[in-house]
Design a protein around this motif. Structure first.
Motif, short mmCIF file in Angstrom:
data_model
loop_
_atom_site.label_atom_id
_atom_site.label_comp_id
_atom_site.label_asym_id
_atom_site.label_seq_id
_atom_site.Cartn_x
_atom_site.Cartn_y
_atom_site.Cartn_z
N LEU A 140 0.84 -1.20 0.00
CA LEU A 140 0.00 0.00 0.00
C LEU A 140 0.87 1.25 0.00
N ILE A 141 0.27 2.36 -0.41
CA ILE A 141 0.93 3.66 -0.43
C ILE A 141 0.15 4.59 0.48
N LEU A 142 0.85 5.27 1.38
CA LEU A 142 0.26 6.28 2.25
C LEU A 142 0.80 7.65 1.83
N ILE A 177 -5.81 7.08 -10.27
CA ILE A 177 -6.90 7.64 -9.46
C ILE A 177 -7.90 6.54 -9.07
N GLY A 178 -8.02 5.53 -9.90
CA GLY A 178 -8.90 4.40 -9.59
C GLY A 178 -8.47 3.60 -8.37
N LEU A 179 -7.22 3.81 -7.91
CA LEU A 179 -6.71 3.09 -6.73
C LEU A 179 -6.84 3.90 -5.45
N PHE A 180 -7.33 5.13 -5.54
CA PHE A 180 -7.42 6.02 -4.38
C PHE A 180 -8.43 5.48 -3.36
N LYS A 181 -8.05 5.57 -2.08
CA LYS A 181 -8.94 5.16 -0.99
C LYS A 181 -8.76 6.14 0.17
N SER A 182 -9.85 6.77 0.60
CA SER A 182 -9.75 7.80 1.64
C SER A 182 -9.93 7.22 3.04
N ILE A 183 -9.35 7.92 4.01
CA ILE A 183 -9.47 7.53 5.43
C ILE A 183 -9.85 8.76 6.26
N TRP A 221 -7.10 5.10 14.18
CA TRP A 221 -6.11 4.06 13.90
C TRP A 221 -6.68 3.00 12.95
N TYR A 222 -5.86 2.60 11.97
CA TYR A 222 -6.23 1.56 11.01
C TYR A 222 -5.25 0.40 11.13
N GLN A 223 -5.75 -0.75 11.53
CA GLN A 223 -4.92 -1.96 11.67
C GLN A 223 -4.81 -2.61 10.29
N ILE A 224 -3.60 -2.75 9.77
CA ILE A 224 -3.45 -3.29 8.41
C ILE A 224 -2.74 -4.64 8.36
N ARG A 227 -2.07 5.96 11.62
CA ARG A 227 -3.03 7.02 11.91
C ARG A 227 -2.56 8.31 11.24
N TYR A 228 -3.53 9.13 10.80
CA TYR A 228 -3.25 10.44 10.21
C TYR A 228 -3.67 11.54 11.19
N GLN A 229 -2.82 12.58 11.31
CA GLN A 229 -3.17 13.78 12.07
C GLN A 229 -2.78 15.01 11.25
N THR A 230 -3.65 16.01 11.27
CA THR A 230 -3.44 17.18 10.40
C THR A 230 -2.15 17.92 10.75
N ASN A 231 -1.45 18.42 9.72
CA ASN A 231 -0.20 19.15 9.96
C ASN A 231 -0.17 20.54 9.32
N GLY A 232 -1.33 21.02 8.84
CA GLY A 232 -1.46 22.43 8.49
C GLY A 232 -0.76 22.94 7.25
N HIS A 233 -0.19 22.08 6.43
CA HIS A 233 0.59 22.54 5.28
C HIS A 233 -0.31 22.99 4.13
N ILE A 234 -1.18 22.12 3.66
CA ILE A 234 -2.17 22.47 2.65
C ILE A 234 -3.48 21.75 3.00
N LEU A 235 -4.51 22.03 2.26
CA LEU A 235 -5.81 21.40 2.50
C LEU A 235 -5.66 19.88 2.54
N GLY A 236 -6.05 19.27 3.65
CA GLY A 236 -6.02 17.81 3.77
C GLY A 236 -4.71 17.20 4.19
N SER A 237 -3.65 17.99 4.30
CA SER A 237 -2.33 17.40 4.58
C SER A 237 -2.24 16.92 6.02
N ALA A 238 -1.38 15.92 6.24
CA ALA A 238 -1.30 15.29 7.56
C ALA A 238 0.07 14.66 7.78
N PHE A 239 0.39 14.45 9.05
CA PHE A 239 1.55 13.60 9.33
C PHE A 239 1.03 12.21 9.64
N ILE A 240 1.90 11.22 9.42
CA ILE A 240 1.49 9.82 9.53
C ILE A 240 2.25 9.15 10.67
#
Length: 457
Positions: A60-62, A138-144, A149-152, A159-172
């Motif tokens: 997977l790609i995050l 784009i057909g492989l995109f999956k939102s969270i 927390w997501y157990q894979i 887990r994603y938490q917002t980091n304020g850089h651009i719309l939707g951006s986060a640290f992982i």
């Protein structure tokens, strides 16, 4: 089975572009970001090399956010065999989709122009990837969701938490065999005009920290004053104010600043054109994801009414030919492509033109050349003399400066075993390394491009 994790630093190592970090674990292979190299030719040429790890073996790609230097290699990877999910927040995937479509289109157009005008060194210029490759991606995109927390696999969750850089951006945050791996992504500013302040990690065993401005503090220039003076001078000289802008966040932020100046009667009346097809689509995303930014939906719609939104390339030419003072905000922010090149091709040789740079200019880009006082720039295979006045606003950066990066670390309760500094040029990386080592007593590593480091959680 030995719980060893191998980190492959496949981009943004010793440079600010091409972010790609592969975690090879006994359970899963995870790629954090999949960016395009930009800037100097030696970096851009890396985009044409085959990926150094079997793409079909990546589970997977995050993605931390949607910018090209974090997502722009995705269609190329899919072309080479990647078929699994590409995961991020809903706005980030929306932005990534817009950026990738635009990237494919620009590459197809550049290849076509190079073949037509015969300025490519290759017998037949080809795009790095096509619009068809992008649609498959784009057909492989999956939102969270954020903060969940997501157990894979048995021993891996994220887990994603917002980091304020651009719309939707986060640290992982990735918990792997009870050790926490934190990938900062690009960290934003505390006082951003559009976004809430970045959240901060509270634990990190292995930290992967961006270092774009690791060697400096953002100057306290008055962006409103610089914008106001540039517009007044443009009116007095009967010229053009051209603002090359990143389509995501910067364009919307500049629009909002101009809107407030107009609303407060701080600037005289002047036509303002927005010429960025990608930026227009991102404006729609801002409207669709109103809970992800500070602007009230009604205020946002009112703001749009003050601007002339260009939707066709024919209108670009009409705007260039229009013989009256005006402001044009056009992509791209580092003057590497997009509509701004058409304006500069015909207006940069005029002393009544002003070019206002409003963001980071990577090494090897036309924006960096202009910032450094170049007497000419090459556009569409032709050298254009620079007679325009070049200005810069530095305080609008969407990246945290050195002090803000150090502050982002301030709530980490433990001492990280290792801090890997990424996404920075050499002087920025080394300066931040010294600061973190002195303040936090962690081992700080500056990985080399394509270096593989083994960790034993």
């Amino acid at each position: 089975m030995e719980n060893k994790v191998k980190i492959h630093f496949l981009g943004a190592a010793g440079t600010v572009t091409g972010s790609k970090f592969l975690l090879e674990t006994p359970e899963l292979n995870i790629l954090i970001d999949c960016g395009l190299f930009q800037g100097i030719k030696s970096l851009r040429e890396l985009n044409w090399k085959d990926f150094p790890f079997d793409p079909s073996a990546i589970d997977l790609i995050l993605l931390t956010h949607g910018h090209l230097d974090h997502t722009g290699y995705l269609p190329r990877l899919v072309k080479q065999g990647y078929k699994n999910p590409i995961i991020s927040t809903p706005p980030s995937l929306g932005i990534a989709g817009v950026i990738l479509k635009d990237s494919a289109k620009i590459q197809e157009e550049d290849a076509e122009r190079a073949n037509k005008e015969e300025y490519s060194k290759h017998k037949l210029a080809l795009p790095l990837y096509t619009s068809s490759d992008t649609e498959k991606t784009i057909g492989l995109f999956k939102s969270i969701k954020l903060n969940e927390w997501y157990q894979i696999s048995e021993n891996i969750k994220y887990r994603y938490q917002t980091n304020g850089h651009i719309l939707g951006s986060a640290f992982i945050e990735l918990d792997i065999y009870e050790k926490r791996f934190v990938f900062s992504g690009d960290i934003g500013r505390k006082q951003d005009v559009l976004l809430e302040s970045p959240k901060k990690p509270e634990w990190a065993d292995y930290l992967f920290l961006e270092s774009t401005y690791g060697d400096r503090l953002h100057p306290e220039d008055d962006s409103d004053e610089i914008l106001t003076e540039a517009i007044i001078n443009t009116l007095n000289q009967k010229g053009n104010l051209i603002i090359p802008s990143f389509a995501v966040e910067r364009l919307q932020g500049i629009m909002y600043k101009l809107y407030l100046l107009i609303k407060r009667n701080k600037i005289p009346e002047i036509p303002i054109y927005i010429d960025s097809p990608m930026g227009n689509e991102v404006l729609s995303l801002f409207e669709g994801f109103s809970k992800w930014h500070k602007l009230d939906p009604a205020e946002f719609r009112k703001m749009l009414s003050y601007f002339n939104i260009i939707t066709s390339y024919g209108d670009t030419w009409k705007t260039i030919d229009e013989n009256r003072p005006k402001v044009v905000i056009a992509g791209s922010g580092m003057v590497t492509g997009g509509r701004v090149l058409t304006y500069l091709r015909y207006l940069i040789d005029k002393p009544e033109t002003t070019v206002l740079l409003v963001g980071y200019q990577a090494e090897g880009t036309r924006g960096r050349q202009l910032e450094n006082g170049a007497s000419e720039v090459k556009i569409f295979g032709k050298y254009c003399p620079v007679k325009a006045k070049i200005l810069k606003i530095e305080s609008l950066s969407a990246h945290a400066d050195q002090q803000e990066l150090l502050d982002w670390l301030s709530e980490i309760k433990n001492i990280p075993e290792k801090v890997f500094l990424i996404h920075g040029e050499p002087t920025a990386l080394d300066s931040l390394r010294v600061k973190i080592k002195d303040l936090y007593k962690s081992e700080v590593i500056i990985p080399a491009l394509n270096e593989i480091i083994s960790l034993k959680p």
